[in-house]
Design a protein around this motif. Structure first.
Motif, PDB file in Angstrom:
ATOM      1  N   LYS A 190      -8.490  -7.395   0.150  1.00 39.56           N
ATOM      2  CA  LYS A 190      -9.439  -6.433   0.716  1.00 39.56           C
ATOM      3  C   LYS A 190      -9.659  -6.697   2.200  1.00 39.56           C
ATOM      4  O   LYS A 190      -9.761  -5.760   3.000  1.00 39.56           O
ATOM      5  N   GLN A 221      -8.296   5.936   8.685  1.00 35.24           N
ATOM      6  CA  GLN A 221      -9.540   5.923   7.925  1.00 35.24           C
ATOM      7  C   GLN A 221      -9.413   5.367   6.517  1.00 35.24           C
ATOM      8  O   GLN A 221     -10.373   4.840   5.966  1.00 35.24           O
ATOM      9  N   ASP A 222      -8.234   5.505   5.914  1.00 30.58           N
ATOM     10  CA  ASP A 222      -8.121   5.102   4.518  1.00 30.58           C
ATOM     11  C   ASP A 222      -6.699   4.651   4.192  1.00 30.58           C
ATOM     12  O   ASP A 222      -5.803   4.703   5.040  1.00 30.58           O
ATOM     13  N   ARG A 223      -6.500   4.249   2.951  1.00 30.92           N
ATOM     14  CA  ARG A 223      -5.211   3.714   2.507  1.00 30.92           C
ATOM     15  C   ARG A 223      -4.116   4.776   2.577  1.00 30.92           C
ATOM     16  O   ARG A 223      -2.966   4.462   2.886  1.00 30.92           O
ATOM     17  N   THR A 224      -4.473   6.011   2.267  1.00 34.43           N
ATOM     18  CA  THR A 224      -3.473   7.079   2.287  1.00 34.43           C
ATOM     19  C   THR A 224      -2.913   7.263   3.686  1.00 34.43           C
ATOM     20  O   THR A 224      -1.694   7.376   3.889  1.00 34.43           O
ATOM     21  N   GLN A 225      -3.803   7.295   4.685  1.00 36.50           N
ATOM     22  CA  GLN A 225      -3.351   7.431   6.067  1.00 36.50           C
ATOM     23  C   GLN A 225      -2.510   6.229   6.491  1.00 36.50           C
ATOM     24  O   GLN A 225      -1.530   6.370   7.221  1.00 36.50           O
ATOM     25  N   LEU A 273      -6.404  -1.196   8.456  1.00 39.24           N
ATOM     26  CA  LEU A 273      -6.975   0.110   8.798  1.00 39.24           C
ATOM     27  C   LEU A 273      -7.516   0.096  10.226  1.00 39.24           C
ATOM     28  O   LEU A 273      -7.345   1.062  10.975  1.00 39.24           O
ATOM     29  N   THR A 274      -8.151  -1.005  10.592  1.00 45.22           N
ATOM     30  CA  THR A 274      -8.705  -1.111  11.944  1.00 45.22           C
ATOM     31  C   THR A 274      -7.602  -1.133  12.994  1.00 45.22           C
ATOM     32  O   THR A 274      -7.666  -0.426  14.004  1.00 45.22           O
ATOM     33  N   VAL A 309      -6.609  -5.428   4.030  1.00 47.85           N
ATOM     34  CA  VAL A 309      -6.602  -3.968   4.064  1.00 47.85           C
ATOM     35  C   VAL A 309      -7.546  -3.463   5.157  1.00 47.85           C
ATOM     36  O   VAL A 309      -7.216  -2.558   5.930  1.00 47.85           O
ATOM     37  N   SER A 310      -8.710  -4.048   5.226  1.00 48.15           N
ATOM     38  CA  SER A 310      -9.678  -3.662   6.250  1.00 48.15           C
ATOM     39  C   SER A 310      -9.116  -3.889   7.649  1.00 48.15           C
ATOM     40  O   SER A 310      -9.257  -3.041   8.539  1.00 48.15           O
ATOM     41  N   ASN A 351      -5.266  -2.918  -4.942  1.00 49.77           N
ATOM     42  CA  ASN A 351      -5.544  -4.263  -4.439  1.00 49.77           C
ATOM     43  C   ASN A 351      -5.251  -5.335  -5.467  1.00 49.77           C
ATOM     44  O   ASN A 351      -4.715  -6.405  -5.142  1.00 49.77           O
ATOM     45  N   ILE A 380       0.843  -1.201   0.000  1.00 50.19           N
ATOM     46  CA  ILE A 380       0.000   0.000   0.000  1.00 50.19           C
ATOM     47  C   ILE A 380       0.874   1.246   0.000  1.00 50.19           C
ATOM     48  O   ILE A 380       0.621   2.213  -0.727  1.00 50.19           O
TER      49      ILE A 380
END
Length: 210
Positions: free
Chosen positions: A180, A193-197, A187-188, A183-184, A165, A159
């Motif tokens: 996916k 909040q998102d891929r960029t962060q 993030l958790t 990725v989820s 993906n 990422i």
């Protein structure tokens, strides 16, 4: 000329308090307006004197620096708080920052640098000793790496390299649906909040190279 910065010195050692007062009162723009020897007293004195900056030791018998920080925050006292401590480990510093401290320096700091730190915190900056900042970053990296599985670490690295993906799935030999799911989970676990962060977090903490 503007009014000097009003400083409250909080430390359980009278010699330390006197030494800090003697030095700080030599500065034209700094004035020690009071002292306290424990956290509870610090809150009461800060309420009475309304200092601009509280110079706060963390480890004190009875009620400690965290008690003072929580009390100041609960009372809505606007004073900025600069921690000055001999204990610079992340496990000590992080709770203080989360409790509302605006900066943290070591008791080994040179006196002129301490005066500059007080000015910086008063001006609204968040200030950390460079060695502390490095240790905190390293600690955050270790915590992140502990939370993530080996596969999640691989996905996060991809990422951070800007891979979609589908590309990650192809590189790692996984189904896109599985990617996916990873990725989820990432993030958790990272609380973002998102891929960029997530990518920024990976670079900032050194999980992957920029």
């Amino acid at each position: 000329m503007s009014e000097p910065i009003r400083v409250l010195v909080v430390d359980d050692h009278p010699v330390v308090r006197q030494g800090l007062r003697t030095f700080l009162d030599l500065q034209d723009d700094l004035s020690v307006v009071g002292e306290a020897a424990d956290g509870t007293t610090a809150v009461a004195v800060a309420e009475e004197l309304r200092p601009d900056v509280v110079l706060l030791d963390l480890w004190m018998p009875g009620s400690d620096g965290l008690t003072a920080l929580r009390g100041l925050r609960a009372s809505g006292n606007p004073a900025r708080v600069l921690i000055i401590t001999s204990f610079t480990e992340p496990a000590t510093v992080l709770p203080a920052l989360r409790a509302g401290a605006h900066g943290c320096v070591s008791k080994d700091i040179d006196p002129p640098a301490l005066a500059s730190a007080i000015r910086a915190v008063h001006a609204g900056h968040v200030l950390l000793d460079p060695d502390m900042a490095r240790m905190l970053a390293q600690g955050e990296q270790r915590r992140t790496e502990t939370r993530l599985t080996a596969r999640e670490h691989e996905v996060l690295a991809a990422i951070a390299r800007g891979r979609a993906n589908r590309e990650i799935a192809r590189e790692l030999g996984l189904a896109e649906k599985t990617v996916k799911t990873h990725v989820s989970a990432i993030l958790t676990k990272l609380g973002v909040q998102d891929r960029t962060q997530a990518a920024l977090h990976a670079v900032r903490t050194g999980i992957v190279d920029p």
